[in-house]
Design an enzyme around this catalytic site. Sequence first.
Site, short mmCIF file in Angstrom:
data_model
loop_
_atom_site.label_atom_id
_atom_site.label_comp_id
_atom_site.label_asym_id
_atom_site.label_seq_id
_atom_site.Cartn_x
_atom_site.Cartn_y
_atom_site.Cartn_z
N LYS A 153 5.57 -11.47 -0.75
CA LYS A 153 6.99 -11.08 -0.62
C LYS A 153 7.14 -9.83 0.26
CE LYS A 153 7.14 -11.31 -5.16
NZ LYS A 153 5.95 -12.15 -5.39
N ILE A 154 6.34 -8.80 -0.03
CA ILE A 154 6.50 -7.54 0.71
C ILE A 154 5.97 -7.69 2.14
CG2 ILE A 154 5.79 -5.11 0.80
CD1 ILE A 154 5.66 -5.22 -2.32
N THR A 228 0.70 0.83 1.32
CA THR A 228 1.71 0.97 0.25
C THR A 228 1.35 0.05 -0.92
OG1 THR A 228 3.07 -0.70 1.35
CG2 THR A 228 3.67 1.60 1.74
N SER A 229 0.10 -0.46 -0.93
CA SER A 229 -0.23 -1.44 -1.98
C SER A 229 -0.95 -0.82 -3.18
CB SER A 229 -1.07 -2.58 -1.40
OG SER A 229 -0.19 -3.59 -0.98
N ARG A 230 -2.23 -0.59 -3.05
CA ARG A 230 -2.97 0.06 -4.12
C ARG A 230 -4.05 0.94 -3.49
NH1 ARG A 230 0.68 -0.79 -6.75
NH2 ARG A 230 0.90 -1.90 -8.73
N ASP A 254 0.93 5.66 0.53
CA ASP A 254 1.82 5.82 -0.63
C ASP A 254 1.03 5.72 -1.92
OD1 ASP A 254 4.47 6.05 -1.80
OD2 ASP A 254 4.18 3.98 -2.46
N GLU A 259 -5.24 8.25 -7.90
CA GLU A 259 -3.89 8.77 -8.09
C GLU A 259 -3.47 8.91 -9.56
OE1 GLU A 259 -1.56 5.56 -6.19
OE2 GLU A 259 -0.71 5.15 -8.15
N HIS A 291 3.37 7.24 -4.53
CA HIS A 291 3.70 5.91 -5.07
C HIS A 291 5.20 5.76 -5.24
CE1 HIS A 291 1.50 2.52 -7.36
NE2 HIS A 291 2.68 2.08 -6.95
N GLN A 292 5.93 6.08 -4.18
CA GLN A 292 7.38 6.05 -4.26
C GLN A 292 7.99 4.89 -3.48
OE1 GLN A 292 8.19 9.92 -1.97
NE2 GLN A 292 9.85 8.65 -1.19
N ALA A 293 7.14 4.02 -2.93
CA ALA A 293 7.68 2.96 -2.06
C ALA A 293 8.69 2.08 -2.79
CB ALA A 293 6.55 2.13 -1.48
N PHE A 294 8.47 1.89 -4.09
CA PHE A 294 9.38 1.01 -4.86
C PHE A 294 10.69 1.70 -5.22
CE2 PHE A 294 9.61 2.78 -9.17
CZ PHE A 294 8.69 3.80 -9.06
P1 NAI Z 1 2.74 -11.02 -3.60
O1 NAI Z 1 1.97 -11.56 -4.75
O2 NAI Z 1 4.07 -11.63 -3.27
O3 NAI Z 1 1.84 -11.07 -2.28
C1 NAI Z 1 0.50 -10.68 -2.23
C2 NAI Z 1 -0.15 -11.46 -1.10
O4 NAI Z 1 -1.49 -10.99 -0.97
C3 NAI Z 1 -0.21 -12.97 -1.37
O5 NAI Z 1 0.28 -13.70 -0.26
C4 NAI Z 1 -1.70 -13.23 -1.57
O6 NAI Z 1 -2.10 -14.52 -1.12
C5 NAI Z 1 -2.30 -12.12 -0.70
N1 NAI Z 1 -3.69 -11.90 -0.99
C6 NAI Z 1 -4.39 -12.16 -2.13
N2 NAI Z 1 -5.69 -11.89 -1.95
C7 NAI Z 1 -5.81 -11.43 -0.69
C8 NAI Z 1 -6.90 -10.99 0.10
N3 NAI Z 1 -8.16 -11.00 -0.39
N4 NAI Z 1 -6.68 -10.59 1.36
C9 NAI Z 1 -5.44 -10.61 1.88
N5 NAI Z 1 -4.35 -11.03 1.20
C10 NAI Z 1 -4.55 -11.42 -0.07
O7 NAI Z 1 2.89 -9.48 -3.88
P2 NAI Z 1 3.96 -8.46 -3.28
O8 NAI Z 1 5.16 -8.42 -4.15
O9 NAI Z 1 4.12 -8.73 -1.84
O10 NAI Z 1 3.19 -7.07 -3.49
C11 NAI Z 1 2.02 -6.76 -2.77
C12 NAI Z 1 1.38 -5.52 -3.40
O11 NAI Z 1 2.23 -4.39 -3.19
C13 NAI Z 1 1.23 -5.58 -4.93
O12 NAI Z 1 0.03 -6.25 -5.30
C14 NAI Z 1 1.19 -4.13 -5.31
O13 NAI Z 1 -0.16 -3.71 -5.33
C15 NAI Z 1 1.92 -3.43 -4.17
N6 NAI Z 1 3.16 -2.79 -4.61
C16 NAI Z 1 3.31 -1.46 -4.36
C17 NAI Z 1 4.46 -0.80 -4.73
C18 NAI Z 1 4.68 0.65 -4.43
O14 NAI Z 1 5.64 1.25 -4.93
N7 NAI Z 1 3.86 1.27 -3.60
C19 NAI Z 1 5.53 -1.51 -5.44
C20 NAI Z 1 5.30 -2.93 -5.60
C21 NAI Z 1 4.14 -3.53 -5.21
#
Ligand code: NAI
Length: 346
Positions: A153-154, A228-230, A254, A259, A291-294
């Site tokens: 999604k992101i 911005t992921s983990r 982020d 953290e 960790h403020q992206a959300f």
């Molecule tokens: P999502 O589940 O919609 O998309 C994740 C994508 O990563 C999927 O298409 C999946 O196939 C792919 N993926 C899985 N394994 C992989 C790999 N080995 N290599 C490359 N791609 C791979 O998740 P969404 O909603 O897009 O969120 C992504 C990440 O963003 C979350 O897992 C979370 O860690 C992070 N996040 C960070 C926030 C923040 O405030 N900084 C807030 C919300 C999410």
Amino acid sequence: MHKIAFYDTKPYDREWFEKSEHPDIEFVYFEHKLDKDTAGFSKNCDGVCAFVNDTIDKDVINILHDQGIRIIAMRCAGYNNIDFKEAYKKISIVRVPGYSPYAVAEHAMGLLLCLNRKIHRAYFRTRDFNFSLNGLMGFDLHGRCVGVVGTGKIGQVFIDICRGFGMDVIAYDPYPAKSTDICYVSKEELFEKSDIISLHCPLTEETRHIINEKSLGMMKDGVYIINTSRGRLIESESLYEAIKSGKVKAAGLDVYEEESDLFFEDCSDRIIRDDVLKLFLSLPNVLITSHQAFFTSEALSNIAECTINNIMAYFNGEALDNEICYGCISGKKDGICHKKEKGRCF
Ligand code: NAI
């Protein structure tokens, strides 16, 4: 009335959960994070609401289970802080799978724009009546190649934003999105060709330290990295070395590997013992946000609404669309997920 222990409460959480209140749920707010020392706080509660830096390991799961807790409602999308194997068949875990992909993707672009055009540095200069442009030169994003790791999604919203800037987008995802015109390449090709790399995949065994000494070595000189992921997607010390050598020209983070005891808190009165973080913070080409992206009003409203719906669905005996378990996340044989047939993982 279902009493839910709400851990790691911040004033903004309370504000948005109180706005979305439900007559059958009473949240009991605790400022402490969930861990084995605080798990007992939820003794007289029916469920737990937790967040990204709470510890939901074997010990915590067993304490909660012994206290009669049968549901943990995560008010976030990520779930890398949970021992799913231990929770399987003991405690149902629900989450908020997507609350605003725009919030996170826009923040990722914000980090990139700020770093490239040195807006963070210009802000401090002009406040000091220093109107010199020396050292502030950036480059046109238009025509640059951005590599997106993870096209969920992101990642997909981030790709749309990049295309709006006229950038060339390539992506890597082992599970490519269906019916899109995204140009997928191998991980190695993405590392080799990208001017900018933005991480949008979850933290899993496969993605832990996806940015490491070896992958950094494959990248173009002067690459920009946005995360911005983990935090644990990046091996921090290798990134620091790559920044020092000039291999990485800038990094927008982020999230950070270590953290959990720092981000979301005011630590200005403490001595920070994390030397790598201190080094990052001393560099003008590293931009760290906590960790403020959300953190947008739309996202907080959606998080509160979805968490409350998840909790009510659990207590009403309904199907749990947002449940996750050891079976569905790992595909392991000893953790079979029954969601498709029963509407619940177990
Ligand atoms: P999502 O589940 O919609 O998309 C994740 C994508 O990563 C999927 O298409 C999946 O196939 C792919 N993926 C899985 N394994 C992989 C790999 N080995 N290599 C490359 N791609 C791979 O998740 P969404 O909603 O897009 O969120 C992504 C990440 O963003 C979350 O897992 C979370 O860690 C992070 N996040 C960070 C926030 C923040 O405030 N900084 C807030 C919300 C999410």
